[in-house]
Design a protein around this motif. Sequence first.
Motif, short mmCIF file in Angstrom:
data_model
loop_
_atom_site.label_atom_id
_atom_site.label_comp_id
_atom_site.label_asym_id
_atom_site.label_seq_id
_atom_site.Cartn_x
_atom_site.Cartn_y
_atom_site.Cartn_z
N PRO A 42 0.84 -1.21 0.00
CA PRO A 42 0.00 0.00 0.00
C PRO A 42 0.87 1.26 0.00
O PRO A 42 2.04 1.21 0.38
CB PRO A 42 -0.79 -0.13 1.29
CG PRO A 42 0.12 -0.90 2.20
CD PRO A 42 0.85 -1.87 1.32
N PHE A 43 0.29 2.37 -0.40
CA PHE A 43 1.04 3.61 -0.48
C PHE A 43 0.14 4.78 -0.12
O PHE A 43 -1.09 4.66 -0.13
CB PHE A 43 1.62 3.80 -1.88
CG PHE A 43 0.54 3.89 -2.94
CD1 PHE A 43 0.00 5.09 -3.32
CD2 PHE A 43 0.07 2.73 -3.55
CE1 PHE A 43 -1.01 5.17 -4.27
CE2 PHE A 43 -0.93 2.78 -4.51
CZ PHE A 43 -1.47 4.00 -4.88
N GLU A 44 0.75 5.90 0.18
CA GLU A 44 0.01 7.13 0.44
C GLU A 44 -0.15 7.89 -0.87
O GLU A 44 0.80 8.02 -1.64
CB GLU A 44 0.75 8.01 1.45
CG GLU A 44 0.84 7.41 2.86
CD GLU A 44 -0.50 7.41 3.56
OE1 GLU A 44 -1.37 8.24 3.20
OE2 GLU A 44 -0.68 6.58 4.46
N LEU A 45 -1.36 8.39 -1.11
CA LEU A 45 -1.61 9.12 -2.35
C LEU A 45 -0.67 10.32 -2.48
O LEU A 45 -0.21 10.64 -3.58
CB LEU A 45 -3.06 9.59 -2.41
CG LEU A 45 -3.44 10.35 -3.69
CD1 LEU A 45 -3.37 9.44 -4.90
CD2 LEU A 45 -4.83 10.95 -3.56
N ARG A 46 -0.38 10.96 -1.36
CA ARG A 46 0.50 12.14 -1.40
C ARG A 46 1.87 11.77 -1.95
O ARG A 46 2.48 12.54 -2.71
CB ARG A 46 0.63 12.73 0.01
CG ARG A 46 1.50 13.98 0.10
CD ARG A 46 0.99 15.07 -0.80
NE ARG A 46 1.81 16.27 -0.71
CZ ARG A 46 1.83 17.22 -1.63
NH1 ARG A 46 1.07 17.12 -2.71
NH2 ARG A 46 2.59 18.29 -1.48
#
Length: 236
Positions: free
Chosen positions: A102-106
């Motif tokens: 998973p990743f952060e959109l930012r």
Amino acid sequence: MRVLIVEDEPLMAEAIRTGLRREAIAADVAGDGDTALELLSINSYDIAVLDRDIPGPSGDEVAASIVASGVGMPILMLTAADRIDDKASGFELGADDYLTKPFELRELVLRLRALDRRRSQVRPPVRELAGLRLDPFRREVYRDGRYVALTRKQFAVLEVLVAAEGGVISAEELLERAWDENADPFTNAVRITVSALRKRLGTPWVIATVPGVGYRIDTGEGGADRERADAGGAGG
């Protein structure tokens, strides 16, 4: 900026597209390799975001096709495979960056902005033209030192115009670069957005209409082009 998201998980793909739109980044979505190759053949994208594990031609095959085309489009691989060997093989295929789920959109937005900056080294990160100062990372615009609050779409349109450095951009190209594939080609959205943007930036008008051709940033000393700028669309 306009990007192609190749992701076969509909909810994730839509979440990414929605998040990018909030950052004034137009995004189209392909859920499989065949659709991705079709969109790449008919549209002009600044960056491709590829999930490696997709139906049809794999993300690796799509990446290979982009590299073989010679267009120089940056590729950001987006995948759950986080082993160093997986990353190495992705870079060997021609990927310019790699982000694991998973990743952060930012973080995705920052990486896309960095890739876009690298894509055109002649352009400074902060662009200045005709009294305008546009910072794509902070999404801030100043006119002669005065801060100008813009909507996401107005910012996207101005970014395309400023990047052209006074060159004429047609309404069709603005629609392609600042909107996405769902935009109606017969819409008057471009005319309305440019008119509102012009008013936000204030007088004298800095966005000139070239009748029957398109729009450009007036970089001249005189006001002739500014006087020709009106609230209507190009050629209208």
